[in-house]
Design an enzyme around this catalytic site. Structure first.
Site, PDB file in Angstrom:
ATOM      1  N   CYS A   3       0.849  -1.197   0.000  1.00 49.88           N
ATOM      2  CA  CYS A   3       0.000   0.000   0.000  1.00 49.88           C
ATOM      3  C   CYS A   3       0.882   1.243   0.000  1.00 49.88           C
ATOM      4  CB  CYS A   3      -0.911  -0.022   1.220  1.00 49.88           C
ATOM      5  SG  CYS A   3      -1.780   1.529   1.485  1.00 49.88           S
ATOM      6  N   CYS A   6       0.623   3.330   3.222  1.00 56.89           N
ATOM      7  CA  CYS A   6       1.313   2.665   4.345  1.00 56.89           C
ATOM      8  C   CYS A   6       2.819   2.866   4.218  1.00 56.89           C
ATOM      9  CB  CYS A   6       0.968   1.179   4.391  1.00 56.89           C
ATOM     10  SG  CYS A   6      -0.684   0.848   5.058  1.00 56.89           S
ATOM     11  N   ASP A  29      -0.393  16.630  -1.520  1.00 57.21           N
ATOM     12  CA  ASP A  29      -0.643  15.774  -2.682  1.00 57.21           C
ATOM     13  C   ASP A  29       0.436  16.044  -3.734  1.00 57.21           C
ATOM     14  OD1 ASP A  29      -3.430  14.205  -3.848  1.00 57.21           O
ATOM     15  OD2 ASP A  29      -1.874  14.790  -5.299  1.00 57.21           O
ATOM     16  N   HIS A  45      -3.866   1.247   8.556  1.00 57.36           N
ATOM     17  CA  HIS A  45      -4.714   0.943   7.399  1.00 57.36           C
ATOM     18  C   HIS A  45      -6.054   0.378   7.903  1.00 57.36           C
ATOM     19  CE1 HIS A  45      -4.698  -0.047   2.924  1.00 57.36           C
ATOM     20  NE2 HIS A  45      -5.888  -0.427   3.360  1.00 57.36           N
ATOM     21  N   ASN A  86     -12.646   9.920  -2.315  1.00 63.98           N
ATOM     22  CA  ASN A  86     -13.069   9.078  -3.426  1.00 63.98           C
ATOM     23  C   ASN A  86     -13.154   7.637  -2.935  1.00 63.98           C
ATOM     24  OD1 ASN A  86     -13.075  11.204  -5.364  1.00 63.98           O
ATOM     25  ND2 ASN A  86     -10.848  11.082  -5.466  1.00 63.98           N
ATOM     26  N   THR A  94      -7.731   5.883  -6.541  1.00 60.37           N
ATOM     27  CA  THR A  94      -6.497   5.257  -7.041  1.00 60.37           C
ATOM     28  C   THR A  94      -5.655   4.626  -5.939  1.00 60.37           C
ATOM     29  OG1 THR A  94      -5.314   7.362  -6.954  1.00 60.37           O
ATOM     30  CG2 THR A  94      -6.335   6.780  -9.050  1.00 60.37           C
ATOM     31  N   HIS A  97      -6.320   3.169   0.515  1.00 58.91           N
ATOM     32  CA  HIS A  97      -6.068   3.409   1.941  1.00 58.91           C
ATOM     33  C   HIS A  97      -6.867   4.669   2.201  1.00 58.91           C
ATOM     34  CE1 HIS A  97      -2.892   3.760   5.410  1.00 58.91           C
ATOM     35  NE2 HIS A  97      -3.792   4.723   5.605  1.00 58.91           N
ATOM     36  N   HIS A  99      -8.502   8.042   2.605  1.00 50.67           N
ATOM     37  CA  HIS A  99      -7.840   9.345   2.688  1.00 50.67           C
ATOM     38  C   HIS A  99      -8.825  10.442   2.321  1.00 50.67           C
ATOM     39  CE1 HIS A  99      -7.258   7.773  -1.417  1.00 50.67           C
ATOM     40  NE2 HIS A  99      -7.310   9.030  -1.826  1.00 50.67           N
ATOM     41  N   HIS A 101      -9.056  14.373   0.894  1.00 50.12           N
ATOM     42  CA  HIS A 101      -8.390  15.485   0.220  1.00 50.12           C
ATOM     43  C   HIS A 101      -8.905  16.789   0.829  1.00 50.12           C
ATOM     44  CE1 HIS A 101      -7.237  13.090  -3.522  1.00 50.12           C
ATOM     45  NE2 HIS A 101      -8.186  12.321  -3.024  1.00 50.12           N
TER      46      HIS A 101
HETATM   47  P1  AMP Z   1      -7.505   9.175  -4.986  1.00 50.48           P
HETATM   48  O1  AMP Z   1      -7.476   9.318  -6.467  1.00 50.48           O
HETATM   49  O2  AMP Z   1      -8.660   9.821  -4.304  1.00 50.48           O
HETATM   50  O3  AMP Z   1      -7.303   7.737  -4.562  1.00 50.48           O
HETATM   51  O4  AMP Z   1      -6.265  10.016  -4.450  1.00 50.48           O
HETATM   52  C1  AMP Z   1      -4.969   9.580  -4.439  1.00 50.48           C
HETATM   53  C2  AMP Z   1      -4.122  10.808  -4.432  1.00 50.48           C
HETATM   54  O5  AMP Z   1      -2.808  10.441  -4.035  1.00 50.48           O
HETATM   55  C3  AMP Z   1      -3.987  11.512  -5.798  1.00 50.48           C
HETATM   56  O6  AMP Z   1      -4.494  12.842  -5.693  1.00 50.48           O
HETATM   57  C4  AMP Z   1      -2.481  11.480  -6.069  1.00 50.48           C
HETATM   58  O7  AMP Z   1      -2.014  12.659  -6.688  1.00 50.48           O
HETATM   59  C5  AMP Z   1      -1.909  11.296  -4.686  1.00 50.48           C
HETATM   60  N1  AMP Z   1      -0.604  10.664  -4.628  1.00 50.48           N
HETATM   61  C6  AMP Z   1      -0.192   9.557  -5.285  1.00 50.48           C
HETATM   62  N2  AMP Z   1       1.075   9.253  -4.951  1.00 50.48           N
HETATM   63  C7  AMP Z   1       1.470  10.188  -4.043  1.00 50.48           C
HETATM   64  C8  AMP Z   1       2.676  10.429  -3.326  1.00 50.48           C
HETATM   65  N3  AMP Z   1       3.750   9.627  -3.456  1.00 50.48           N
HETATM   66  N4  AMP Z   1       2.731  11.487  -2.499  1.00 50.48           N
HETATM   67  C9  AMP Z   1       1.661  12.307  -2.375  1.00 50.48           C
HETATM   68  N5  AMP Z   1       0.494  12.136  -3.008  1.00 50.48           N
HETATM   69  C10 AMP Z   1       0.395  11.099  -3.843  1.00 50.48           C
HETATM   70 ZN    ZN Z   2      -2.331   1.412   3.647  1.00 50.97          ZN
END
Ligand code: AMP
Ligand code: ZN
Length: 113
Positions: A3, A6, A29, A45, A86, A94, A97, A99, A101
């Site tokens: 993950c 994680c 982000d 998690h 989301n 995407t 885990h 989260h 925004h």
């Molecule tokens: P979601 O699409 O709601 O699952 O959001 C996942 C978010 O994680 C996206 O807005 C990505 O830009 C962000 N993201 C992916 N990898 C990283 C990372 N290494 N550091 C910070 N944010 C990330």
């Molecule tokens: Zn996780």
């Protein structure tokens, strides 16, 4: 578990931390969609997405929302902000885990979807 978030909590992947306590981590982000775009996650998690919120883990989610209010103040988002989570394929989640925004620092568009 493989993950991404994680791994960020474990320090295996770098992040720009905005807030941290025993339970919660907030970081910028990597692909910001607004002048302020911060992700707030539980360090453990405890859920893949909002679809997994239950009486067993909802106290942790409530704590996250207290921290969201604190971060919004610290970031100067006095004129408003959006909190987005989301959940699942239709929402284009995407990272599995849970989260939240925090989006702010500009006037948002009217359409949510
Ligand atoms: P979601 O699409 O709601 O699952 O959001 C996942 C978010 O994680 C996206 O807005 C990505 O830009 C962000 N993201 C992916 N990898 C990283 C990372 N290494 N550091 C910070 N944010 C990330
Ligand atoms: Zn996780």
């Amino acid at each position: 578990m493989d993950c991404l978030f994680c791994k960020i909590v474990a320090g295996e992947i770098p992040s720009t931390k905005v807030y941290e306590d025993e339970f919660v981590l907030a970081f910028k982000d990597i692909n910001p969609m607004a002048p302020v775009h911060i992700l707030v996650i539980p360090k453990q998690h405890i859920a893949d997405s909002a679809a997994d919120i239950t009486p067993e883990n909802s106290a942790a989610i409530a704590h996250i929302f207290e921290i969201i209010a604190k971060i919004a103040k610290e970031q100067g988002l006095d004129n408003g902000f959006r909190v987005v989570t989301n959940s699942g394929e239709d929402a284009l989640q995407t990272v599995s885990h849970i989260h939240f925004h925090i989006l702010g620092g500009k006037k948002m568009q009217e359409k949510l979807a």
